[in-house]
Enzyme design. Structure first.
Site, mmCIF file in Angstrom:
data_model
loop_
_atom_site.group_PDB
_atom_site.id
_atom_site.type_symbol
_atom_site.label_atom_id
_atom_site.label_comp_id
_atom_site.label_asym_id
_atom_site.label_seq_id
_atom_site.Cartn_x
_atom_site.Cartn_y
_atom_site.Cartn_z
ATOM 1 N N TYR A 37 0.821 -1.221 0.000
ATOM 2 C CA TYR A 37 0.000 0.000 0.000
ATOM 3 C C TYR A 37 0.854 1.271 0.000
ATOM 4 O O TYR A 37 0.419 2.323 0.438
ATOM 5 C CB TYR A 37 -0.935 0.011 1.221
ATOM 6 C CG TYR A 37 -1.992 -1.071 1.212
ATOM 7 C CD1 TYR A 37 -2.183 -1.904 0.115
ATOM 8 C CD2 TYR A 37 -2.823 -1.253 2.307
ATOM 9 C CE1 TYR A 37 -3.161 -2.898 0.115
ATOM 10 C CE2 TYR A 37 -3.807 -2.237 2.326
ATOM 11 C CZ TYR A 37 -3.969 -3.060 1.217
ATOM 12 O OH TYR A 37 -4.942 -4.026 1.233
ATOM 13 N N LYS A 60 5.310 -14.259 3.725
ATOM 14 C CA LYS A 60 5.352 -15.197 2.592
ATOM 15 C C LYS A 60 6.778 -15.220 2.069
ATOM 16 O O LYS A 60 7.036 -15.003 0.882
ATOM 17 C CB LYS A 60 4.336 -14.744 1.530
ATOM 18 C CG LYS A 60 4.104 -15.733 0.417
ATOM 19 C CD LYS A 60 3.322 -16.961 0.814
ATOM 20 C CE LYS A 60 3.171 -17.904 -0.366
ATOM 21 N NZ LYS A 60 2.519 -19.180 -0.004
ATOM 22 N N ASP A 111 -0.673 -17.889 3.768
ATOM 23 C CA ASP A 111 -1.752 -18.764 3.284
ATOM 24 C C ASP A 111 -2.134 -19.780 4.354
ATOM 25 O O ASP A 111 -3.316 -20.003 4.642
ATOM 26 C CB ASP A 111 -1.372 -19.436 1.959
ATOM 27 C CG ASP A 111 0.052 -19.974 1.945
ATOM 28 O OD1 ASP A 111 0.816 -19.730 2.899
ATOM 29 O OD2 ASP A 111 0.412 -20.659 0.962
ATOM 30 N N ASP A 142 -4.328 -6.220 6.543
ATOM 31 C CA ASP A 142 -5.645 -5.713 6.164
ATOM 32 C C ASP A 142 -6.605 -6.894 5.976
ATOM 33 O O ASP A 142 -7.725 -6.912 6.515
ATOM 34 C CB ASP A 142 -5.507 -4.902 4.866
ATOM 35 C CG ASP A 142 -6.770 -4.137 4.526
ATOM 36 O OD1 ASP A 142 -7.677 -4.054 5.389
ATOM 37 O OD2 ASP A 142 -6.864 -3.630 3.393
ATOM 38 N N ASP A 187 -9.761 -8.365 8.777
ATOM 39 C CA ASP A 187 -11.184 -8.545 8.470
ATOM 40 C C ASP A 187 -11.596 -10.001 8.700
ATOM 41 O O ASP A 187 -12.710 -10.283 9.148
ATOM 42 C CB ASP A 187 -11.491 -8.143 7.024
ATOM 43 C CG ASP A 187 -11.750 -6.649 6.892
ATOM 44 O OD1 ASP A 187 -11.256 -5.889 7.745
ATOM 45 O OD2 ASP A 187 -12.453 -6.247 5.953
HETATM 46 MG MG MG Z 1 -9.889 -3.112 5.567
#
Ligand code: MG
Ligand code: NAI
Length: 332
Positions: free
Chosen positions: A121, A167, A200, A224, A228
């Site tokens: 990001y 990862k 993963d 992120d 969630d």
């Molecule tokens: Mg979010």
């Protein structure tokens, strides 16, 4: 006395903020609120979603409470701007089961700490007709400070293990660096156990065996997505608070948005905002009061009588907050 910058925002942001401030007003702590603006209504009045004045006011207070804003495509994001301007590099999202709330697991209590400033990001993208790329920036400096933050957080909150999620088998250079720095920092915290997992596999373990996690630290995109996923494991949006922490500032906000579908009806669940205020109280080192407010909310949830419609009740936002105050004051 604490100076709290209050950005209620739009839609249910204003309603849940009103409820949380009502609770804060009944504690034995003096808060001096500075109400300031951001979001879509602010845009309509001032031509910007996040005036410089608001950013400066957030810098001046001891902490900032942020409700939620409506983001219109094309407008500058108020919350992302605040995170950047205040250098709030750590995003903290607890994954905690609350009694009386329908959720996939009733025994979870772990915390996700997400690096908030770089990774995928970073905002460095390029595109031609044929090819588009995004640059995934991982720096030593940002990795060190987020890993250090995670271990310090574990230490402060009596948590025994920190798991780094990455990862590094595929992203050898970027996540290789992140993982190596994690272990370098870990050496200074020998009483805290460490673990590393591929993202993963971790995503699956979040569903199948989430009890194994205690403190999780990870890069921006993974954090992120996983946070969630974490919210989905326990009560959902009405219950999920978060903190954005930097070296000098803390900003506390529910994970949910302005929910235009329920705005103006006074039926939004105030729990996520109240729990964000609890995180703020901990940040301000008002540990006992923080615990009391959380316990009062837990009693309201267990009783299940004065809760909002999303929790199966018929109470309004403010009625549920008032019930938390009743429990705090031992009235019922
Ligand atoms: Mg979010
Ligand atoms: P949202 O989180 O506002 O709402 C999604 C759904 O979750 C709602 O329809 C509602 O049914 C439920 N919900 C959310 N909060 C609740 C609460 N406190 N109590 C009970 N139910 C609740 O997400 P949505 O609809 O995608 O976005 C609405 C607006 O909010 C958009 O403009 C979006 O950009 C913005 N947004 C702002 C955020 C922020 O200020 N940090 C974060 C997420 C979205």
């Amino acid at each position: 006395m604490f100076d709290i910058t209050v950005i209620s925002g739009d839609g249910i942001g204003k309603e849940v903020m009103g409820a949380a401030l009502h609770v804060l007003d009944h504690l034995n702590i003096d808060f001096n609120y500075n109400f300031t603006n951001a979001g879509n209504e602010c845009f309509k009045k001032t031509g910007t979603t996040i005036p410089d004045k608001t950013i400066n006011e957030a810098r001046e207070g001891d902490a900032t409470l942020f409700g939620a804003v409506t983001t219109v495509p094309g407008q500058k994001s108020a919350i992302i701007t605040l995170r950047k301007e205040l250098d709030l590099f750590a995003n903290i999202r607890p994954v905690k089961s609350y009694p009386g709330v329908k959720s996939l697991y009733d025994d979870l209590d772990f915390v996700i700490i997400r690096e908030n400033t770089e990774g995928l990001y970073s905002g460095i993208e390029e595109a031609t007709e044929e090819r588009a790329t995004a640059l995934r920036v991982i720096t030593r400096e940002a990795s060190e400070r987020i890993c250090k933050f995670a271990f310090q957080y574990a230490k402060k909150t009596d948590r025994g293990k920190v798991t780094v999620i990455h990862k590094a088998n595929v992203l050898k250079k970027t996540d290789g660096l992140f993982r190596n720095i994690f272990y370098k920092i870990a050496a200074d915290f020998s009483d805290i156990r460490t673990e590393d997992r591929y993202v993963d596999a971790a995503a699956m373990l979040f569903i199948t065996k989430p009890q194994i996690f205690d403190v999780v630290v990870t890069t921006n995109l993974f954090g992120d997505i996983l946070s969630d996923e974490g919210a989905g494991l326990v009560g959902g949006l009405g219950l999920t608070p978060s903190a954005n922490i930097g070296e000098n500032y803390g900003l506390f906000e529910p994970v949910h948005g302005s929910a235009p579908d329920m705005a103006g009806k006074n039926i939004a669940n105030p729990s996520a905002m109240i729990l964000s205020a609890v995180m703020m109280l901990n940040y301000l080192k008002e540990y006992e009061t923080a615990r009391n407010v959380e316990n009062a909310l837990i009693q309201v949830l267990i009783e299940g009588k004065t809760v909002t419609p999303d929790l199966g009740g018929s109470a309004s936002t403010i009625e549920m907050a008032k019930e938390v105050i009743n429990k705090l004051e031992g009235k019922l």
